[in-house]
Design a protein around this motif. Structure first.
Motif, PDB file in Angstrom:
ATOM      1  N   ARG A 179      -4.903   5.704   1.903  1.00 19.71           N
ATOM      2  CA  ARG A 179      -5.060   7.160   1.766  1.00 19.71           C
ATOM      3  C   ARG A 179      -3.981   7.900   2.551  1.00 19.71           C
ATOM      4  N   VAL A 180      -3.731   7.462   3.769  1.00 19.93           N
ATOM      5  CA  VAL A 180      -2.726   8.114   4.616  1.00 19.93           C
ATOM      6  C   VAL A 180      -1.340   8.012   3.980  1.00 19.93           C
ATOM      7  N   LEU A 181      -0.983   6.832   3.516  1.00 18.87           N
ATOM      8  CA  LEU A 181       0.337   6.641   2.918  1.00 18.87           C
ATOM      9  C   LEU A 181       0.471   7.389   1.589  1.00 18.87           C
ATOM     10  N   ARG A 182      -0.627   7.469   0.839  1.00 14.85           N
ATOM     11  CA  ARG A 182      -0.602   8.241  -0.409  1.00 14.85           C
ATOM     12  C   ARG A 182      -0.371   9.717  -0.122  1.00 14.85           C
ATOM     13  N   LEU A 183      -1.033  10.231   0.906  1.00 12.78           N
ATOM     14  CA  LEU A 183      -0.820  11.632   1.281  1.00 12.78           C
ATOM     15  C   LEU A 183       0.630  11.867   1.675  1.00 12.78           C
ATOM     16  N   GLN A 184       1.209  10.955   2.429  1.00 13.83           N
ATOM     17  CA  GLN A 184       2.601  11.115   2.836  1.00 13.83           C
ATOM     18  C   GLN A 184       3.536  11.057   1.637  1.00 13.83           C
ATOM     19  N   ARG A 185       3.236  10.195   0.642  1.00 14.32           N
ATOM     20  CA  ARG A 185       4.059  10.167  -0.582  1.00 14.32           C
ATOM     21  C   ARG A 185       3.998  11.507  -1.293  1.00 14.32           C
ATOM     22  N   ALA A 186       2.789  12.066  -1.413  1.00 17.92           N
ATOM     23  CA  ALA A 186       2.628  13.342  -2.105  1.00 17.92           C
ATOM     24  C   ALA A 186       3.364  14.448  -1.379  1.00 17.92           C
TER      25      ALA A 186
ATOM     26  N   LEU B 114       0.833  -1.203   0.000  1.00 13.81           N
ATOM     27  CA  LEU B 114       0.000   0.000   0.000  1.00 13.81           C
ATOM     28  C   LEU B 114       0.868   1.253   0.000  1.00 13.81           C
ATOM     29  N   GLY B 115       1.980   1.199   0.703  1.00 23.05           N
ATOM     30  CA  GLY B 115       2.904   2.338   0.723  1.00 23.05           C
ATOM     31  C   GLY B 115       3.532   2.595  -0.630  1.00 23.05           C
ATOM     32  N   ALA B 116       3.618   1.556  -1.450  1.00 21.50           N
ATOM     33  CA  ALA B 116       4.161   1.702  -2.801  1.00 21.50           C
ATOM     34  C   ALA B 116       3.095   2.093  -3.818  1.00 21.50           C
ATOM     35  N   GLY B 117       1.855   2.279  -3.341  1.00 23.94           N
ATOM     36  CA  GLY B 117       0.792   2.736  -4.221  1.00 23.94           C
ATOM     37  C   GLY B 117      -0.035   1.635  -4.857  1.00 23.94           C
ATOM     38  N   ARG B 118       0.125   0.389  -4.415  1.00 23.36           N
ATOM     39  CA  ARG B 118      -0.679  -0.701  -4.962  1.00 23.36           C
ATOM     40  C   ARG B 118      -2.111  -0.578  -4.449  1.00 23.36           C
TER      41      ARG B 118
ATOM     42  N   GLU C  66       2.118  17.714 -10.112  1.00 23.01           N
ATOM     43  CA  GLU C  66       2.896  16.525 -10.450  1.00 23.01           C
ATOM     44  C   GLU C  66       3.003  15.587  -9.253  1.00 23.01           C
ATOM     45  N   ALA C  67       3.195  16.153  -8.057  1.00 24.26           N
ATOM     46  CA  ALA C  67       3.289  15.336  -6.845  1.00 24.26           C
ATOM     47  C   ALA C  67       2.004  14.560  -6.622  1.00 24.26           C
ATOM     48  N   ALA C  68       0.865  15.207  -6.890  1.00 26.88           N
ATOM     49  CA  ALA C  68      -0.428  14.562  -6.697  1.00 26.88           C
ATOM     50  C   ALA C  68      -0.563  13.332  -7.583  1.00 26.88           C
ATOM     51  N   VAL C  69      -0.282  13.496  -8.866  1.00 25.09           N
ATOM     52  CA  VAL C  69      -0.450  12.391  -9.814  1.00 25.09           C
ATOM     53  C   VAL C  69       0.576  11.292  -9.558  1.00 25.09           C
ATOM     54  N   GLU C  70       1.805  11.685  -9.297  1.00 29.31           N
ATOM     55  CA  GLU C  70       2.845  10.686  -9.066  1.00 29.31           C
ATOM     56  C   GLU C  70       2.560   9.868  -7.812  1.00 29.31           C
TER      57      GLU C  70
END
Length: 247
Positions: A181-188, A144-148, A200-204
């Motif tokens: 969702r939490v991990l995606r926000l932290q990636r962004a 999930l942290g990798a965006g799967r 770009e950060a949002a999409v990536e």
């Protein structure tokens, strides 16, 4: 003057040891990150559960906070309590462990020349006595942290949807969709801090677009990207050298 924050990789697998000095008048929210922390603040041992919203740091202005931040899914086995019981809570360690043991640990920390190292040693000793974290939940957190996607993660973990949700509550404090969702926000946010434009950060990171990221920021952090990252952007532009706010 900004918060005096330092961190290092812990000898405890996947954890971070950190210290935070809070100047008078400085109040910065801590955003959800899927983690749990063992804290030493004001002469007390506390546990910070997994957050679903921004939380105010427990360290008093002018004081210091020391902590060890455990990777998602790691702390429940160490603490002996399911993560969902500590969701959005800060509790005394004496509420979870025998009071006499916590009293002895508190005295040791109060006398320690390096409280951060002493706190890390507490975690390492406890880990040696405890059942290891569920490796399958570590796998789930990594994917999930990798965006799967949650569906793909459940399939590859060999778990049904309900089973994954139940085990996620115990390991992370909330279901896999919330953790994602939490991990995606932290990636962004990590991308944005590094200078990547917000869109770009949002999409990536896996959001549909910048508006999607902005909504997630409001829902999970209670603020905006500009309000949260403005100080970091000023640093990168050669302005105010105060460090970012994350413990």
């Amino acid at each position: 003057m900004g918060d005096r924050y330092e961190e290092r990789t812990s000898r405890f697998d996947g954890a971070i040891v950190w210290t935070l000095g809070v100047p008078e008048g400085a109040v910065h929210p801590v955003l959800p990150d899927g983690c749990m922390d063992l804290l030493w603040i004001g002469g007390r041992l506390l546990v910070a559960g997994p957050d679903t919203r921004a939380a105010t740091p427990s360290a008093p202005a002018g004081g210091q906070c020391v902590g060890i931040r455990f990777a998602p899914g790691t702390a429940p086995a160490l603490l002996g309590v399911p993560a969902h019981e500590l969701r959005d809570r800060r509790v005394g360690l004496a509420d979870l462990w025998p009071g006499e043991r916590v009293r002895v640990l508190t005295e040791q920390l109060a006398e320690a020349p390096d409280p951060a190292a002493a706190l890390e040693n507490i975690a390492l000793r406890r880990a040696a006595e405890s059942t290891p974290p569920d490796p399958l939940m570590r796998y789930v957190a990594d994917r999930l942290g990798a965006g799967r996607s949650v569906a793909d993660t459940a399939h590859r973990a060999g778990l049904g949807t309900r089973q994954l949700h139940r085990r996620s509550l115990a390991a992370f404090g909330y279901g896999p969709k919330t953790l994602a969702r939490v991990l995606r926000l932290q990636r962004a946010l990590a991308l944005a801090r590094s200078g990547t434009p917000y869109a770009e950060a949002a999409v990536e990171a896996g959001c549909t677009d910048q508006a999607h990221l902005a909504r997630e920021m409001r829902d999970l952090a209670g603020t905006t990207l500009t309000a949260h990252l403005g100080p970091v952007r000023r640093i990168m532009a050669g302005g105010d050298p105060d460090p970012p706010d994350r413990p």
